[in-house]
Design an enzyme around this catalytic site. Structure first.
Site, short mmCIF file in Angstrom:
data_model
loop_
_atom_site.label_atom_id
_atom_site.label_comp_id
_atom_site.label_asym_id
_atom_site.label_seq_id
_atom_site.Cartn_x
_atom_site.Cartn_y
_atom_site.Cartn_z
N LYS A 11 0.85 -1.19 0.00
CA LYS A 11 0.00 0.00 0.00
C LYS A 11 0.88 1.24 0.00
O LYS A 11 1.86 1.31 0.76
CB LYS A 11 -0.88 -0.02 1.26
CG LYS A 11 -2.22 0.66 1.10
CD LYS A 11 -3.12 -0.02 0.09
CE LYS A 11 -4.58 0.05 0.46
NZ LYS A 11 -5.41 -0.73 -0.46
N THR A 58 -3.50 -5.76 0.28
CA THR A 58 -2.97 -4.43 0.55
C THR A 58 -3.85 -3.68 1.55
O THR A 58 -3.38 -2.82 2.29
CB THR A 58 -2.80 -3.60 -0.74
OG1 THR A 58 -4.08 -3.29 -1.28
CG2 THR A 58 -1.96 -4.34 -1.77
N ASP A 59 -5.12 -4.05 1.63
CA ASP A 59 -5.99 -3.43 2.62
C ASP A 59 -5.56 -3.83 4.04
O ASP A 59 -5.60 -3.02 4.97
CB ASP A 59 -7.45 -3.85 2.37
CG ASP A 59 -8.40 -3.01 3.20
OD1 ASP A 59 -8.44 -1.78 2.99
OD2 ASP A 59 -9.08 -3.58 4.08
N PHE A 160 30.82 30.99 -10.13
CA PHE A 160 30.97 29.83 -11.03
C PHE A 160 31.81 30.26 -12.22
O PHE A 160 31.36 31.01 -13.08
CB PHE A 160 29.60 29.31 -11.49
CG PHE A 160 29.69 28.02 -12.24
CD1 PHE A 160 30.24 26.88 -11.64
CD2 PHE A 160 29.25 27.92 -13.56
CE1 PHE A 160 30.34 25.68 -12.34
CE2 PHE A 160 29.34 26.73 -14.25
CZ PHE A 160 29.89 25.60 -13.64
N ARG A 177 27.03 35.48 -7.68
CA ARG A 177 25.73 35.13 -8.25
C ARG A 177 24.77 34.74 -7.13
O ARG A 177 25.19 34.51 -5.98
CB ARG A 177 25.86 33.97 -9.25
CG ARG A 177 26.26 32.65 -8.62
CD ARG A 177 26.22 31.48 -9.60
NE ARG A 177 26.62 30.25 -8.92
CZ ARG A 177 26.59 29.05 -9.49
NH1 ARG A 177 26.20 28.91 -10.75
NH2 ARG A 177 26.94 27.97 -8.81
N VAL A 228 27.97 24.34 -7.16
CA VAL A 228 27.06 23.49 -6.38
C VAL A 228 27.80 22.20 -6.01
O VAL A 228 27.70 21.71 -4.88
CB VAL A 228 25.79 23.18 -7.21
CG1 VAL A 228 24.89 22.19 -6.47
CG2 VAL A 228 25.02 24.46 -7.53
N GLN A 229 28.56 21.67 -6.97
CA GLN A 229 29.27 20.41 -6.75
C GLN A 229 30.15 20.48 -5.49
O GLN A 229 30.13 19.60 -4.63
CB GLN A 229 30.16 20.08 -7.96
CG GLN A 229 29.43 19.59 -9.19
CD GLN A 229 28.95 20.69 -10.14
OE1 GLN A 229 28.68 21.81 -9.72
NE2 GLN A 229 28.83 20.37 -11.42
N ASN A 255 19.86 23.30 -9.43
CA ASN A 255 20.40 24.67 -9.43
C ASN A 255 19.30 25.56 -10.01
O ASN A 255 19.04 25.53 -11.21
CB ASN A 255 21.68 24.72 -10.28
CG ASN A 255 22.41 26.05 -10.13
OD1 ASN A 255 21.98 26.91 -9.37
ND2 ASN A 255 23.51 26.21 -10.86
N HIS A 257 18.01 28.65 -11.30
CA HIS A 257 18.68 29.82 -11.85
C HIS A 257 17.86 31.09 -11.66
O HIS A 257 16.64 31.08 -11.79
CB HIS A 257 18.96 29.63 -13.34
CG HIS A 257 19.69 28.35 -13.64
ND1 HIS A 257 20.98 28.10 -13.20
CD2 HIS A 257 19.33 27.24 -14.34
CE1 HIS A 257 21.37 26.90 -13.61
NE2 HIS A 257 20.37 26.35 -14.30
#
Ligand code: AZA
Length: 303
Positions: A11, A58-59, A160, A177, A228-229, A255, A257
């Site tokens: 579920k 699943t119930d 960057f 930035r 970012v890396q 990222n 922008h």
């Protein structure tokens, strides 16, 4: 002849709310989560031969999610996931693995007239706490904890430059930035032998969550980001450093922008470079930067 290569069922999207009442003080605490529970085991014949004798409906799985939430604490969510998963492998001999995923929603206690309110809460962000537990007969309890959708932005302190420049490149290099992202971060615990091992020192889960969340924000804010890396790698390194029981940290950062808008066409308005104040936030496309950082060679190898 086709073969059933893999199968699991259960579920999904079971919404659960639990209240905890302190009768002495009247203070109540609440937890709301969305649960997915999928089972694996000797269930092939239900697919290949219409044999429903191997199917826990699943119930019934949904009912079990509610009952285990009543019987056990739902905090920390790692412990609840372990209890829920163990129920299935210990109750049904043909079920070998339970895959539990919990998404915990934020209900933050209100401060009213300067004081914490005893029973009123608000949604302060769409950020979620995540737990994934794989509870298996053969290999114990594998837990992954995390934070999903921690939206952050810094208006400076990010650069960057130095990236590949060739005939496909239009992006200018920048030394200042805007950086914005929705942090998805998870950490994988060393495997636990059973529920008792999860229960012992159970404070570790909330502590790790709080530490990881603080590290993500502090590193995002304080790092003069080269990319970012690089910033995300620093986040992962520090989480591994402060949570020794964690073997691996995964991060996924879009990222988001914010492009400069050249308004010089209107009365010579200066709005680029050091004069940039009004930007156009972009919805898509967005960069998507991912990594997994393992504690050491050995933990890389066990993937
Ligand atoms: N990493 C960044 O931090 N910013 C970028 C990238 C990247 O790989 N590509 N464009 N902008």
């Amino acid at each position: 002849m086709p073969v059933l290569a893999s199968a699991r069922y259960g579920k999904d999207n079971v919404r659960v709310y639990k209240v905890q009442k302190d009768e002495k003080t009247g203070v109540q605490s609440v937890t709301e989560m969305t649960v997915c529970c999928l089972l694996e085991g000797e269930i092939e014949t239900s697919y290949t031969a219409a044999d429903n004798s191997v199917v826990v409906a699943t119930d019934s799985i949904k009912n079990t999610i509610y009952i285990k939430a009543k019987e056990h604490p739902v905090n920390p969510p790692e412990l609840y996931a372990a209890h829920l998963g163990r129920h299935f492998i210990s109750t049904y001999s043909h079920i070998t693995t339970a895959h539990i995923k919990l998404v915990v929603h934020r209900w933050t206690r209100m401060t009213v007239d300067g004081a914490p309110h005893p029973h009123s809460f608000y949604r302060d962000s769409e950020e979620k706490r995540l737990v994934e537990a794989t509870v298996s007969r053969s290999s114990g309890i594998a837990l992954r904890s995390g934070i999903v959708g921690l939206s952050v932005l810094k208006s400076t302190g990010s650069a960057f430059h130095g990236f590949v420049r060739d005939e496909y490149t239009t992006l200018p290099e920048v030394w200042d930035r805007i950086l914005s992202t929705d942090i998805d971060c998870s950490w994988t615990w060393k495997t636990f032998g059973g529920v008792e091992a999860v229960e012992k020192g159970v404070e570790r889960f909330d502590q790790a969550y709080e530490k990881a969340r603080a590290i993500l924000m502090r590193t995002f804010a304080n790092d003069y980001s080269a990319s970012v890396q690089n910033t995300m790698y620093k986040m992962a390194e520090e989480i591994l450093d402060v949570v020794p029981e964690v073997d691996r940290v995964s991060l996924s950062l879009p990222n988001k922008h914010y492009w400069e808008i050249d308004l010089s066409w209107h009365k010579g308005l200066k709005n680029t470079g050091k004069d940039a104040e009004v930007f156009a936030p972009q919805t898509n496309p967005n960069g998507l930067i991912k990594c997994e950082v393992a504690r050491d060679e050995r933990t890389v190898a066990i993937r």
